[in-house]
Scaffold this active site. Structure first.
Site, PDB file in Angstrom:
ATOM      1  N   LYS A   1       2.332   5.770   2.176  1.00  6.65           N
ATOM      2  CA  LYS A   1       1.556   4.751   2.884  1.00  6.65           C
ATOM      3  C   LYS A   1       0.087   5.082   2.646  1.00  6.65           C
ATOM      4  O   LYS A   1      -0.353   6.184   2.968  1.00  6.65           O
ATOM      5  CB  LYS A   1       1.880   4.758   4.380  1.00  6.65           C
ATOM      6  CG  LYS A   1       1.291   3.575   5.155  1.00  6.65           C
ATOM      7  CD  LYS A   1       1.803   3.574   6.594  1.00  6.65           C
ATOM      8  CE  LYS A   1       1.298   2.368   7.373  1.00  6.65           C
ATOM      9  NZ  LYS A   1       1.827   2.329   8.748  1.00  6.65           N
TER      10      LYS A   1
ATOM     11  N   ASP B   1      -6.918  -3.343  -0.128  1.00  9.04           N
ATOM     12  CA  ASP B   1      -7.281  -2.164  -0.919  1.00  9.04           C
ATOM     13  C   ASP B   1      -6.133  -1.176  -1.071  1.00  9.04           C
ATOM     14  O   ASP B   1      -6.245  -0.182  -1.793  1.00  9.04           O
ATOM     15  CB  ASP B   1      -8.506  -1.466  -0.326  1.00  9.04           C
ATOM     16  CG  ASP B   1      -8.311  -1.028   1.128  1.00  9.04           C
ATOM     17  OD1 ASP B   1      -7.153  -0.915   1.576  1.00  9.04           O
ATOM     18  OD2 ASP B   1      -9.321  -0.803   1.827  1.00  9.04           O
ATOM     19  N   GLY B   2      -4.995  -1.428  -0.378  1.00 13.84           N
ATOM     20  CA  GLY B   2      -3.845  -0.548  -0.521  1.00 13.84           C
ATOM     21  C   GLY B   2      -3.995   0.799   0.156  1.00 13.84           C
ATOM     22  O   GLY B   2      -3.221   1.720  -0.113  1.00 13.84           O
TER      23      GLY B   2
ATOM     24  N   ASP C   1       7.460   2.504  10.496  1.00 16.15           N
ATOM     25  CA  ASP C   1       6.236   1.725  10.312  1.00 16.15           C
ATOM     26  C   ASP C   1       5.518   1.480  11.631  1.00 16.15           C
ATOM     27  O   ASP C   1       5.644   0.417  12.242  1.00 16.15           O
ATOM     28  CB  ASP C   1       6.518   0.409   9.596  1.00 16.15           C
ATOM     29  CG  ASP C   1       5.250  -0.139   8.935  1.00 16.15           C
ATOM     30  OD1 ASP C   1       4.298   0.643   8.757  1.00 16.15           O
ATOM     31  OD2 ASP C   1       5.213  -1.335   8.596  1.00 16.15           O
TER      32      ASP C   1
ATOM     33  N   ASP D   1      10.585  -7.632   7.892  1.00 14.77           N
ATOM     34  CA  ASP D   1      10.282  -6.626   6.869  1.00 14.77           C
ATOM     35  C   ASP D   1      10.044  -5.254   7.493  1.00 14.77           C
ATOM     36  O   ASP D   1       9.910  -4.262   6.762  1.00 14.77           O
ATOM     37  CB  ASP D   1       9.081  -7.048   6.021  1.00 14.77           C
ATOM     38  CG  ASP D   1       7.839  -7.328   6.851  1.00 14.77           C
ATOM     39  OD1 ASP D   1       7.896  -8.236   7.701  1.00 14.77           O
ATOM     40  OD2 ASP D   1       6.816  -6.643   6.658  1.00 14.77           O
ATOM     41  N   ASN D   2      10.002  -5.190   8.825  1.00 20.38           N
ATOM     42  CA  ASN D   2       9.879  -3.903   9.514  1.00 20.38           C
ATOM     43  C   ASN D   2      11.194  -3.483  10.166  1.00 20.38           C
ATOM     44  O   ASN D   2      11.198  -2.629  11.053  1.00 20.38           O
ATOM     45  CB  ASN D   2       8.778  -3.961  10.578  1.00 20.38           C
ATOM     46  CG  ASN D   2       7.393  -3.938   9.963  1.00 20.38           C
ATOM     47  OD1 ASN D   2       7.212  -3.450   8.850  1.00 20.38           O
ATOM     48  ND2 ASN D   2       6.411  -4.472  10.662  1.00 20.38           N
TER      49      ASN D   2
ATOM     50  N   ARG E   1       0.831  -1.207   0.000  1.00 21.55           N
ATOM     51  CA  ARG E   1       0.000   0.000   0.000  1.00 21.55           C
ATOM     52  C   ARG E   1       0.866   1.258   0.000  1.00 21.55           C
ATOM     53  O   ARG E   1       0.511   2.285   0.579  1.00 21.55           O
ATOM     54  CB  ARG E   1      -0.953   0.017   1.195  1.00 21.55           C
ATOM     55  CG  ARG E   1      -0.298  -0.131   2.558  1.00 21.55           C
ATOM     56  CD  ARG E   1      -1.332   0.047   3.645  1.00 21.55           C
ATOM     57  NE  ARG E   1      -0.789  -0.261   4.962  1.00 21.55           N
ATOM     58  CZ  ARG E   1      -1.436  -0.017   6.098  1.00 21.55           C
ATOM     59  NH1 ARG E   1      -2.633   0.536   6.068  1.00 21.55           N
ATOM     60  NH2 ARG E   1      -0.891  -0.318   7.257  1.00 21.55           N
TER      61      ARG E   1
END
Length: 485
Positions: free
Chosen positions: A123, A135-136, A275, A265-266, A103
């Site tokens: 974001k 839905d991103g 994030d 991934d964070n 997203r």
């Protein structure tokens, strides 16, 4: 003037569009990203612009108009390509090869006046090849929470990304954890890099050590340039990353911050915090405090954060060992606890008013502090704010004077630990000259903001937004968090 000429003039006069964008990551080639297009939103209302960041980009906030932010960071005019970055990651201990920017995208990279390269990452900007059926989009409350987290952490001395802008986009979103339909937003996150541990993990999964080498060379060139000329630059890179991550998690722990989702991934390759989803600041010193409601087994609870970050560094060794000798990786990681303890000790001493103490005395002081906070369950942030608010040179005269005006201590009753803490504080102060009391008071004030970003505080500013579209409490809170007053 034709329509095209008018648009070109508008773009040329927008200082956010005429920044000197660098194709640093783009130049690596399409093995690392997908080119994407942004969502077209029905509405653009600028809710937040971070004027504090503009001078770092060489911009005077007074010449950057609200419409400039909307054109650049809401309508995404004149920026191509937009890059959805590819990565994998360990999520709650399980490897997931289906990740990537779902997203968001890399809007651009800009060199600050400090010479550092900064990423503008979105974001909530719409679907990408990695949206996995989502839905991103980003809820407005999610955007508000990230703005607040970043500003609060920055004020507390945490190495963090920050939000450059947040725009309400007019879409109604359906979410299971918010009353729906809920309002939507798109945000620009300004950080050192959006390259993650998972970016390397993906290349290892694909068995592409050549791409790992290329990416690592890029990371060192852009973010660790002082290592470029070293013969063992790869091993030195990992050793420095270990130190940066150890210090970062110490900063979280001292700040009483629980990130909540420390998947690989964070984790940033620059050792920067970013994030902020279901994060929370601890109300009391509760080692089991868990910020994410879906973290059923407390994997990422407050006390687990140092161990998880070390584990993530260990997992990163798997792709890196194609380039760096395993022995060098192990030696570097073995120093994690040393770096963590040194940073945590220094930060907690500052919260108690001191830049430095003898090691044995410092450790005993921190032991008593943590024991008292754990046993009493007084407000973690309020305790330190009370020290700052009530500090007096009279504490040197008699331990009975220490914290006598505190609002939270009288209700606790008798505590031998607290009595010992007061006596040691009194003793420590007498090791300093009377003229140094002002310096201690200043250190206390700088390290301990009066306002803590606890969940009820966030809800108190979200309620007027939802009920009356009243944003003033939000702006007031951001100002308070930024100044610490």
């Amino acid at each position: 003037m034709t329509l095209d000429e008018t648009l070109n003039h508008t773009h040329a006069s927008n200082p956010l569009l005429t920044l000197n964008y660098e194709p640093a990551l783009e130049s690596l080639g399409e093995d690392y990203y997908d080119k994407v297009v942004s969502e077209e939103f029905p509405q653009h209302i600028l809710r937040w612009r971070n004027n504090a960041l503009l001078p770092r980009l060489g911009l005077d906030p007074q010449i950057v108009k609200d419409e400039d932010f909307i054109s650049a960071f809401g309508k995404f005019e004149q920026r191509e390509p937009l890059l959805a970055l590819r990565y994998h990651g360990y999520q709650f201990g399980q490897y997931n090869p289906q990740l990537g920017d779902g997203r968001g995208f890399l809007y651009g990279q800009v060199r600050g006046i400090d010479g550092e390269l900064y990423d503008f990452g979105t974001k909530g900007s719409g679907r990408t090849p990695y949206s996995r059926g989502g839905d991103g989009m980003l809820t407005l409350k999610g955007g508000v929470r990230e703005v607040l987290a970043a500003e609060a952490l920055h004020r507390l001395g945490v190495r963090t990304s920050r939000c450059l802008s947040m725009i309400e986009t007019g879409l109604g979103l359906w979410r299971g954890d918010e009353p729906s339909p809920t309002r939507s937003s798109v945000m620009i996150r300004m950080s050192k890099s959006h390259i993650r541990f998972g970016t390397f993990e993906r290349l290892n999964y694909l068995k592409r050590p050549d791409l790992t080498q290329k990416l690592l060379d890029h990371v060192i060139e852009q973010y660790y340039p002082h290592l470029q000329a070293q013969n063992d630059k790869y091993a030195l890179f990992y050793a420095e990353l270990v130190q940066r991550v150890a210090e970062l998690v110490a900063q979280w722990m001292a700040a009483g911050f629980c990130h909540a989702v420390l998947n690989t991934d964070n984790m940033s390759i620059t050792g920067e915090s970013f994030d902020y989803g279901p994060y929370a600041f601890i109300p009391t010193y509760d080692l089991q405090f868990t910020a994410a409601y879906f973290d059923y087994y407390r994997r990422y609870c407050y006390s687990q954060q140092p161990g998880i970050c070390k584990l993530n560094l260990e997992l990163l060794q798997e792709p890196l060992k194609a380039i760096i000798h395993q022995g060098d990786l192990d030696i570097a990681l073995s120093k994690f606890a040393e770096y963590y303890q040194a940073e945590y000790r220094a930060l907690m001493l500052k919260k108690l008013g001191f830049e430095d103490l003898q090691l044995e005395q410092a450790d005993e002081f921190l032991r008593l502090t943590i024991t008292f906070l754990h046993d009493s369950q007084v407000g973690y942030h309020q305790f330190f704010a009370d020290i700052a608010a009530n500090f007096s040179s009279k504490w040197r005269d008699d331990p009975a004077f220490v914290m006598t005006n505190s609002e939270i201590i009288p209700a606790l009753g008798e505590s031998a630990t607290f009595d010992n803490w007061c006596f040691l504080y009194h003793q420590i102060l007498n090791n300093f000259d009377i003229n140094e009391m002002d310096k201690i008071a200043k250190t206390l004030t700088e390290a301990n903001p009066k306002t803590a970003l606890l969940r009820p505080v966030i809800e108190s500013i979200w309620e007027p937004i939802t009920e009356d579209d009243n944003w003033q409490p939000f702006y007031d809170l951001v100002g308070t968090l930024q100044t610490g007053k």
